[in-house]
Motif scaffolding. Structure first.
Motif, PDB file in Angstrom:
ATOM      1  N   HIS A   1      50.065 -11.532  10.274  1.00  0.00           N
ATOM      2  CA  HIS A   1      49.580 -10.151  10.294  1.00  0.00           C
ATOM      3  C   HIS A   1      49.279  -9.681   8.870  1.00  0.00           C
ATOM      4  N   ALA A   2      50.155 -10.053   7.930  1.00  0.00           N
ATOM      5  CA  ALA A   2      49.930  -9.660   6.532  1.00  0.00           C
ATOM      6  C   ALA A   2      48.660 -10.304   5.980  1.00  0.00           C
ATOM      7  N   ILE A   3      48.454 -11.582   6.304  1.00  0.00           N
ATOM      8  CA  ILE A   3      47.253 -12.283   5.826  1.00  0.00           C
ATOM      9  C   ILE A   3      45.998 -11.679   6.448  1.00  0.00           C
ATOM     10  N   THR A   4      46.055 -11.394   7.755  1.00  0.00           N
ATOM     11  CA  THR A   4      44.922 -10.749   8.434  1.00  0.00           C
ATOM     12  C   THR A   4      44.619  -9.398   7.799  1.00  0.00           C
ATOM     13  N   THR A   5      45.658  -8.624   7.521  1.00  0.00           N
ATOM     14  CA  THR A   5      45.493  -7.294   6.939  1.00  0.00           C
ATOM     15  C   THR A   5      44.888  -7.372   5.537  1.00  0.00           C
ATOM     16  N   ALA A   6      45.386  -8.304   4.724  1.00  0.00           N
ATOM     17  CA  ALA A   6      44.849  -8.454   3.370  1.00  0.00           C
ATOM     18  C   ALA A   6      43.382  -8.861   3.417  1.00  0.00           C
ATOM     19  N   ASN A   7      43.057  -9.799   4.285  1.00  0.00           N
ATOM     20  CA  ASN A   7      41.670 -10.240   4.418  1.00  0.00           C
ATOM     21  C   ASN A   7      40.766  -9.074   4.811  1.00  0.00           C
ATOM     22  N   ASN A   8      41.180  -8.309   5.816  1.00  0.00           N
ATOM     23  CA  ASN A   8      40.332  -7.227   6.318  1.00  0.00           C
ATOM     24  C   ASN A   8      40.342  -6.009   5.401  1.00  0.00           C
ATOM     25  N   ALA A   9      41.420  -5.862   4.625  1.00  0.00           N
ATOM     26  CA  ALA A   9      41.409  -4.818   3.599  1.00  0.00           C
ATOM     27  C   ALA A   9      40.321  -5.108   2.570  1.00  0.00           C
ATOM     28  N   LEU A  10      40.180  -6.384   2.208  1.00  0.00           N
ATOM     29  CA  LEU A  10      39.116  -6.750   1.272  1.00  0.00           C
ATOM     30  C   LEU A  10      37.747  -6.455   1.878  1.00  0.00           C
ATOM     31  N   SER A  11      37.569  -6.756   3.161  1.00  0.00           N
ATOM     32  CA  SER A  11      36.295  -6.445   3.817  1.00  0.00           C
ATOM     33  C   SER A  11      36.004  -4.946   3.767  1.00  0.00           C
ATOM     34  N   ALA A  12      37.035  -4.146   4.064  1.00  0.00           N
ATOM     35  CA  ALA A  12      36.856  -2.688   4.037  1.00  0.00           C
ATOM     36  C   ALA A  12      36.507  -2.199   2.636  1.00  0.00           C
ATOM     37  N   LEU A  13      37.138  -2.793   1.628  1.00  0.00           N
ATOM     38  CA  LEU A  13      36.873  -2.390   0.245  1.00  0.00           C
ATOM     39  C   LEU A  13      35.464  -2.791  -0.195  1.00  0.00           C
ATOM     40  N   ILE A  14      34.981  -3.929   0.292  1.00  0.00           N
ATOM     41  CA  ILE A  14      33.602  -4.335  -0.017  1.00  0.00           C
ATOM     42  C   ILE A  14      32.618  -3.342   0.586  1.00  0.00           C
ATOM     43  N   ASP A  15      32.807  -3.025   1.876  1.00  0.00           N
ATOM     44  CA  ASP A  15      31.880  -2.106   2.533  1.00  0.00           C
ATOM     45  C   ASP A  15      31.973  -0.698   1.954  1.00  0.00           C
ATOM     46  N   ASN A  16      33.158  -0.307   1.530  1.00  0.00           N
ATOM     47  CA  ASN A  16      33.294   1.001   0.888  1.00  0.00           C
ATOM     48  C   ASN A  16      32.564   1.027  -0.449  1.00  0.00           C
ATOM     49  N   HIS A  17      32.616  -0.093  -1.167  1.00  0.00           N
ATOM     50  CA  HIS A  17      31.911  -0.171  -2.449  1.00  0.00           C
ATOM     51  C   HIS A  17      30.399   0.003  -2.228  1.00  0.00           C
ATOM     52  N   LEU A  18      29.878  -0.636  -1.191  1.00  0.00           N
ATOM     53  CA  LEU A  18      28.455  -0.467  -0.882  1.00  0.00           C
ATOM     54  C   LEU A  18      28.138   0.980  -0.555  1.00  0.00           C
ATOM     55  N   HIS A  19      29.007   1.604   0.251  1.00  0.00           N
ATOM     56  CA  HIS A  19      28.786   2.978   0.710  1.00  0.00           C
ATOM     57  C   HIS A  19      28.859   3.977  -0.445  1.00  0.00           C
ATOM     58  N   GLN A  20      29.729   3.701  -1.415  1.00  0.00           N
ATOM     59  CA  GLN A  20      29.977   4.657  -2.492  1.00  0.00           C
ATOM     60  C   GLN A  20      29.058   4.478  -3.703  1.00  0.00           C
ATOM     61  N   GLY A  21      27.981   3.740  -3.550  1.00  0.00           N
ATOM     62  CA  GLY A  21      26.995   3.656  -4.637  1.00  0.00           C
ATOM     63  C   GLY A  21      26.712   2.261  -5.143  1.00  0.00           C
ATOM     64  N   ASN A  22      27.565   1.273  -4.815  1.00  0.00           N
ATOM     65  CA  ASN A  22      27.299  -0.138  -5.144  1.00  0.00           C
ATOM     66  C   ASN A  22      27.064  -0.349  -6.641  1.00  0.00           C
ATOM     67  N   VAL A  23      28.043   0.057  -7.432  1.00  0.00           N
ATOM     68  CA  VAL A  23      27.956  -0.076  -8.890  1.00  0.00           C
ATOM     69  C   VAL A  23      27.770  -1.530  -9.313  1.00  0.00           C
ATOM     70  N   LEU A  24      28.352  -2.465  -8.546  1.00  0.00           N
ATOM     71  CA  LEU A  24      28.269  -3.889  -8.893  1.00  0.00           C
ATOM     72  C   LEU A  24      26.945  -4.524  -8.483  1.00  0.00           C
ATOM     73  N   ASN A  25      26.074  -3.737  -7.821  1.00  0.00           N
ATOM     74  CA  ASN A  25      24.757  -4.246  -7.429  1.00  0.00           C
ATOM     75  C   ASN A  25      24.854  -5.409  -6.437  1.00  0.00           C
ATOM     76  N   ILE A  26      25.855  -5.350  -5.539  1.00  0.00           N
ATOM     77  CA  ILE A  26      26.053  -6.413  -4.547  1.00  0.00           C
ATOM     78  C   ILE A  26      24.904  -6.404  -3.545  1.00  0.00           C
ATOM     79  N   ASP A  27      24.377  -7.576  -3.265  1.00  0.00           N
ATOM     80  CA  ASP A  27      23.325  -7.718  -2.254  1.00  0.00           C
ATOM     81  C   ASP A  27      23.996  -7.853  -0.884  1.00  0.00           C
ATOM     82  N   PRO A  28      23.841  -6.864   0.011  1.00  0.00           N
ATOM     83  CA  PRO A  28      24.510  -6.937   1.320  1.00  0.00           C
ATOM     84  C   PRO A  28      24.111  -8.164   2.128  1.00  0.00           C
ATOM     85  N   ARG A  29      22.950  -8.728   1.836  1.00  0.00           N
ATOM     86  CA  ARG A  29      22.487  -9.919   2.552  1.00  0.00           C
ATOM     87  C   ARG A  29      23.184 -11.182   2.062  1.00  0.00           C
ATOM     88  N   ARG A  30      23.851 -11.096   0.926  1.00  0.00           N
ATOM     89  CA  ARG A  30      24.469 -12.288   0.334  1.00  0.00           C
ATOM     90  C   ARG A  30      25.982 -12.143   0.202  1.00  0.00           C
TER      91      ARG A  30
END
Length: 558
Positions: A134-163
């Protein structure tokens, strides 16, 4: 009139067993009381910082022939061998992987050994255990949520959502989640993009969890995880997002290994659980090294056959942990060898020495695999009631002719007593010097490493890379990631990348369709065939046989 008594199931045997309080098991293992964090009466987590000593115990790896629906019993033999050594007054511990709910609910059912060679409490270990997955699943999905939040909040890192290559995970087999779209519903719901789910045991965080040597090493590995690329094709890591500390915080309690016991009271550490067909298939280095501080002999296993789990244990885990295994046990059954010889599962009861003569070629390849690493194997011929004396004699004579040690093993029925012959042979082997070495050097090219695995472990002719894999390899070489070990994602049912090729196929070529860099784990995952990182359920999943009795006990966990 005679009556036959129906044999007890694994869970019935487990439920009848009398467990000792976990503090007694800890005391027997030499674990300080202040290092024991109890999870009820019969489970605990161990604070490894309070376990002193040198990690110098001899390591015995248990592997198997290529698995079949007939069953081999690798985990059962692993536990039974430990109990046999304990009966011989040896200082021994077991170090195993944790079961995933995917196979528990899918084909396999429970995964804690079987018969009178099990780790307990079987029901709790097979379900949620102490919450590590459960902890590993949570950590993995927390990272996913943080990636999508970064995109939503302006994408300062210039991440390509397709990649973005990072996926969400779930500890269940669910083919419907392999490909999904997230962020639908308008601007307030995030940035729409294609995504997907892997099973938790295929998460890079699971691999990192099992390869980390300390909490600081865990954090550094998490920091290196590659999550995707920018619009101008530059790599983006967790360190760029600056969230490795948060992920480590989620995992810090889970990083302590779990202490349980066998039916016979032998201490067992169960920790981590990557699959061997889509990940590296070994329990955590922390658990193995902790066991090596506490005992003179550590028995561990790696998933599926020697072409998968054992190859990765020897080329990846042993390299990372810095130890040399002392012996390898190869589990085989006459039933499985007959299947490799072309016999259908429904026809396995009938004596068929001719099929054995063909199928034993599979065992021969696994023996050769172990010897290619400079180690001497011991075959555990795991007994089934349908085995005939003529079939047993053929396998024993084959082993003698090929100068390989073999021991009849009956730990399912007899527990440690049924593994005494195996234990004695293993004890002889571990007292002898060996020439253990990895099959490849890290500075070799990716294609050279792949070719050595295919030729020296699978018995194939070579490899070819698809255009997609070649393109990925170019990126890997450009970024200097090509000096990492190889983690092959391959079918477990065949030595080749084609599940239908049983026995010991020859002259085949393995096709690498994708190469995925796992920079935190520190290896390159090479996908072959139609291997899926999110399995599906079978037509008749094990879940259909599961229930809860009126007294609250589990039914159908095998």
């Amino acid at each position: 009139m005679t009556t036959t008594t129906k044999p007890l199931t694994d869970i019935e045997i487990a439920n009848e067993a009398t467990m000792k309080p976990i503090v007694e098991i800890a005391e027997k293992a030499g674990i300080p009381l202040d290092a024991v964090e109890q999870y009820g009466r019969f489970k605990a987590k161990i604070d490894t910082s309070k376990v002193v000593g040198d990690a110098n115990a001899k390591v015995i790896l248990v592997t198997a022939i290529s698995p079949t629906p007939a069953g081999e019993g690798k985990s059962t033999v692993t536990v039974g061998l430990a109990d046999a050594l304990y009966q011989l007054d040896k200082s021994v511990m077991v170090a195993l992987r944790e079961p995933s709910l995917g196979p528990v609910m899918g084909v396999k059912g429970g995964a804690t050994g079987g018969g009178y060679a099990q780790v307990l409490p079987m029901e709790q270990i097979n379900l949620h255990f102490n919450g590590d997955f459960h902890a590993i699943t949570t950590a993995n999905n927390a990272l996913s949520a943080l990636i999508d939040n970064h995109l939503h909040q302006g994408n300062v890192l210039n991440i390509d959502p397709r990649r973005i290559i990072w996926k969400r995970v779930l500890d269940l087999n669910d083919r419907a989640l392999r490909h999904v779209t997230v962020g639908l519903g308008g601007p307030l719901q995030g940035v729409p993009r294609e995504d997907g789910f892997d099973i938790t045991v295929a998460s890079e965080i699971m691999a990192i969890f099992c390869l980390a040597t300390s909490i600081q090493d865990l954090k550094e590995r998490l920091k290196r995880i590659l999550i995707g690329y920018t619009y101008d094709r530059q790599p983006v890591t967790v360190g760029d997002l600056q969230v490795e500390g948060a992920l480590t915080l989620i995992l810090k309690e889970a990083l302590n290994p779990n202490l349980v016991q066998t039916i016979e009271g032998t201490p067992a550490l169960i920790h981590g659980g990557p699959f061997a067909n889509i990940a590296h298939g070994c329990n955590s280095i922390i658990a193995t090294q902790t066991a090596r501080k506490l005992a003179d002999i550590v028995i561990t296993e790696a998933g599926f056959g020697s072409d998968l789990g054992a190859e990765k244990f020897l080329n990846i885990k042993a390299r990372e942990a810095g130890f040399k295994p002392s012996a390898v046990v190869i589990v085989a059954t006459i039933r499985a060898l007959k299947m490799h010889g072309g016999v259908a599962k429904t026809e396995l009861v009938a004596q068929n020495v001719e099929a054995l003569r063909v199928g034993i070629a599979n065992l021969a390849q696994h023996v050769a695999n172990v010897r290619n690493f400079g180690l001497e194997p011991v075959i555990a011929l795991n007994r089934f009631i349908t085995d005939t004396e003529a079939e047993i004699a053929f396998v024993l004579e084959w082993a003698q002719a090929n100068e390989v040690r073999i021991a009849r093993t009956n730990v399912w029925e007899e527990g440690g007593k049924g593994g005494i012959e195996l234990a004695k042979q293993v004890l002889e082997v571990i007292e002898q010097p060996n020439d253990f070495h990895q099959l490849y050097e890290l500075q070799e090219t990716v294609e050279q490493k792949l070719t050595k695995i295919v030729q020296q472990v699978y018995g194939g002719a070579g490899v070819i890379l698809t255009d997609a894999a070649k393109k990925q390899l170019t990126t890997i070489e450009k970024n200097g990631w090509d000096n990492l070990p190889i983690c092959m994602a391959k079918t477990q049912y065949s030595l080749s990348d084609q599940p239908s090729l049983l026995g010991r196929p020859t002259d085949f070529v393995v096709t690498i369709r994708e190469i995925i860099p796992k920079l935190g784990a520190g290896f390159l995952v090479c996908l072959t065939g139609d291997i899926m990182t999110m399995p599906g359920l079978p037509k008749q999943p094990a879940a259909l046989r599961m229930d809860v009795a009126e007294d609250g006990s589990a039914v159908g966990l095998f």
